[in-house]
Write a protein that holds these residues in place. Sequence first.
Motif, short mmCIF file in Angstrom:
data_model
loop_
_atom_site.label_atom_id
_atom_site.label_comp_id
_atom_site.label_asym_id
_atom_site.label_seq_id
_atom_site.Cartn_x
_atom_site.Cartn_y
_atom_site.Cartn_z
N TRP A 191 -5.19 13.60 -2.78
CA TRP A 191 -6.07 12.68 -3.50
C TRP A 191 -5.41 12.11 -4.75
O TRP A 191 -5.83 11.09 -5.28
N ARG A 192 -4.31 12.77 -5.21
CA ARG A 192 -3.63 12.29 -6.41
C ARG A 192 -2.57 11.24 -6.11
O ARG A 192 -1.96 10.70 -7.04
N ILE A 193 -2.33 10.97 -4.82
CA ILE A 193 -1.26 10.03 -4.47
C ILE A 193 -1.45 8.69 -5.17
O ILE A 193 -0.53 8.16 -5.81
N GLU A 194 -2.65 8.14 -5.05
CA GLU A 194 -2.89 6.80 -5.60
C GLU A 194 -2.68 6.78 -7.11
O GLU A 194 -2.06 5.87 -7.65
N MET A 195 -3.19 7.81 -7.79
CA MET A 195 -3.04 7.90 -9.24
C MET A 195 -1.55 8.01 -9.62
O MET A 195 -1.08 7.37 -10.55
N SER A 196 -0.82 8.83 -8.86
CA SER A 196 0.61 9.03 -9.15
C SER A 196 1.42 7.75 -8.94
O SER A 196 2.40 7.51 -9.64
N LEU A 197 0.99 6.96 -7.96
CA LEU A 197 1.77 5.77 -7.59
C LEU A 197 1.37 4.51 -8.35
O LEU A 197 2.03 3.49 -8.22
N LYS A 198 0.29 4.58 -9.13
CA LYS A 198 -0.16 3.38 -9.86
C LYS A 198 0.94 2.78 -10.74
O LYS A 198 1.15 1.56 -10.72
N PRO A 199 1.65 3.59 -11.54
CA PRO A 199 2.72 3.00 -12.37
C PRO A 199 3.81 2.33 -11.54
O PRO A 199 4.35 1.30 -11.94
N VAL A 200 4.13 2.90 -10.38
CA VAL A 200 5.14 2.32 -9.49
C VAL A 200 4.66 0.96 -8.98
O VAL A 200 5.40 -0.03 -8.99
N MET A 201 3.40 0.91 -8.54
CA MET A 201 2.86 -0.34 -8.01
C MET A 201 2.80 -1.42 -9.10
O MET A 201 3.12 -2.59 -8.85
N GLN A 202 2.42 -1.03 -10.31
CA GLN A 202 2.38 -1.99 -11.42
C GLN A 202 3.78 -2.53 -11.72
O GLN A 202 3.98 -3.73 -11.92
N ARG A 203 4.76 -1.61 -11.72
CA ARG A 203 6.14 -1.99 -12.05
C ARG A 203 6.71 -2.96 -11.03
O ARG A 203 7.49 -3.85 -11.37
N HIS A 204 6.33 -2.78 -9.76
CA HIS A 204 6.88 -3.62 -8.69
C HIS A 204 5.93 -4.75 -8.29
O HIS A 204 6.21 -5.48 -7.32
N GLY A 205 4.81 -4.91 -9.01
CA GLY A 205 3.88 -5.99 -8.72
C GLY A 205 3.20 -5.85 -7.37
O GLY A 205 3.01 -6.84 -6.65
N ILE A 206 2.82 -4.61 -7.03
CA ILE A 206 2.18 -4.34 -5.74
C ILE A 206 0.71 -3.99 -5.99
O ILE A 206 0.38 -3.21 -6.87
N GLU A 207 -0.18 -4.57 -5.17
CA GLU A 207 -1.63 -4.50 -5.45
C GLU A 207 -2.26 -3.16 -5.12
O GLU A 207 -3.05 -2.62 -5.90
N ASP A 208 -1.93 -2.58 -3.94
CA ASP A 208 -2.59 -1.33 -3.55
C ASP A 208 -1.67 -0.53 -2.62
O ASP A 208 -0.54 -0.95 -2.33
N LEU A 209 -2.16 0.63 -2.15
CA LEU A 209 -1.31 1.51 -1.34
C LEU A 209 -0.93 0.88 -0.01
O LEU A 209 0.19 1.08 0.47
N ASP A 210 -1.85 0.15 0.60
CA ASP A 210 -1.51 -0.51 1.87
C ASP A 210 -0.37 -1.52 1.66
O ASP A 210 0.55 -1.61 2.49
N ALA A 211 -0.42 -2.25 0.56
CA ALA A 211 0.64 -3.21 0.25
C ALA A 211 1.95 -2.49 -0.06
O ALA A 211 3.04 -2.96 0.28
N LEU A 212 1.83 -1.32 -0.71
CA LEU A 212 3.03 -0.53 -1.01
C LEU A 212 3.70 -0.07 0.28
O LEU A 212 4.93 -0.17 0.42
N VAL A 213 2.91 0.43 1.20
CA VAL A 213 3.46 0.87 2.49
C VAL A 213 4.12 -0.30 3.22
O VAL A 213 5.23 -0.16 3.76
#
Length: 285
Positions: A33-55
Amino acid sequence: MMGGGNASESAYRVLMGVLESRTGQTLSPNRIWRIEMSLKPVMQRHGIEDLDALVAALVTSTSRQLLDDTVDAMLNNETFFYREHSVFDDIAVKALDHVRAANAATRRLTIWHCGVSTGQEAYSMAMLLAEQGEKWAGWTAQIVGTDVSYQAISRARVGLYTQFEIQRGLPVQRMVRWFDQTEAGWLAKADLRRRIDFTVQNMLVDRPPLTAPADLIFCRNLLLYFAKPMREKAFARLRAMAAPQSFLVLGAGETVLGQTDQFVASPRLRGLYEPADQQVRRVAA
């Protein structure tokens, strides 16, 4: 559904697969359940909107940086100085005295910190050895710290810690002796930093840069995150890197019982482990 937010179950599954294939580690249900919280800074840094977009980006992108950042963010890099003081007290006297006697001919001491994270544990051993200076005069000591996280190893090499980090387990007299206070935080002195070789490495795949078999191996709270087949492989790798008369240090909540036949509990040092084949030879002798 495996996690919170709006991400699809397949996104979580892909991310867990990426973590396991790159590091051997699996995510327990309470960490998913912490995946999304952990990855938020990464997504912000790379301009990615959500986990599906990250994948989707991970699948289509040729960027090594995005993959490294994603894996790093999912790793648990919890560590601190002199973790479990009683263990370090036993190592400082009994374990190191045993190694010193065993290696009297070669006058070499080799220590491997596997899953070293941001380096506090390796710095703890470096301080300990430096403070035993006379005992190790004329010896060649190698301290190697390895971790799969590029960011953690980068931080370890720099040796810069926040006020919170420096106060976790580090006595004031050692803090003042071995670290300089700067505007950015507490910086390990050059003499301390040069005692340790920090390297990015996957312990399941790569050989650590040891110049001799390890006399003391720290692998604390890392194998908890491995599935059983990976854990068995990890123990075999640890044994392959260990000197015949060596000690393995695991986390307080870890054991070799039912996990591996490569190591057994040390009869001389509570909480430490020794190579099983060496133990058999010692008993037989």
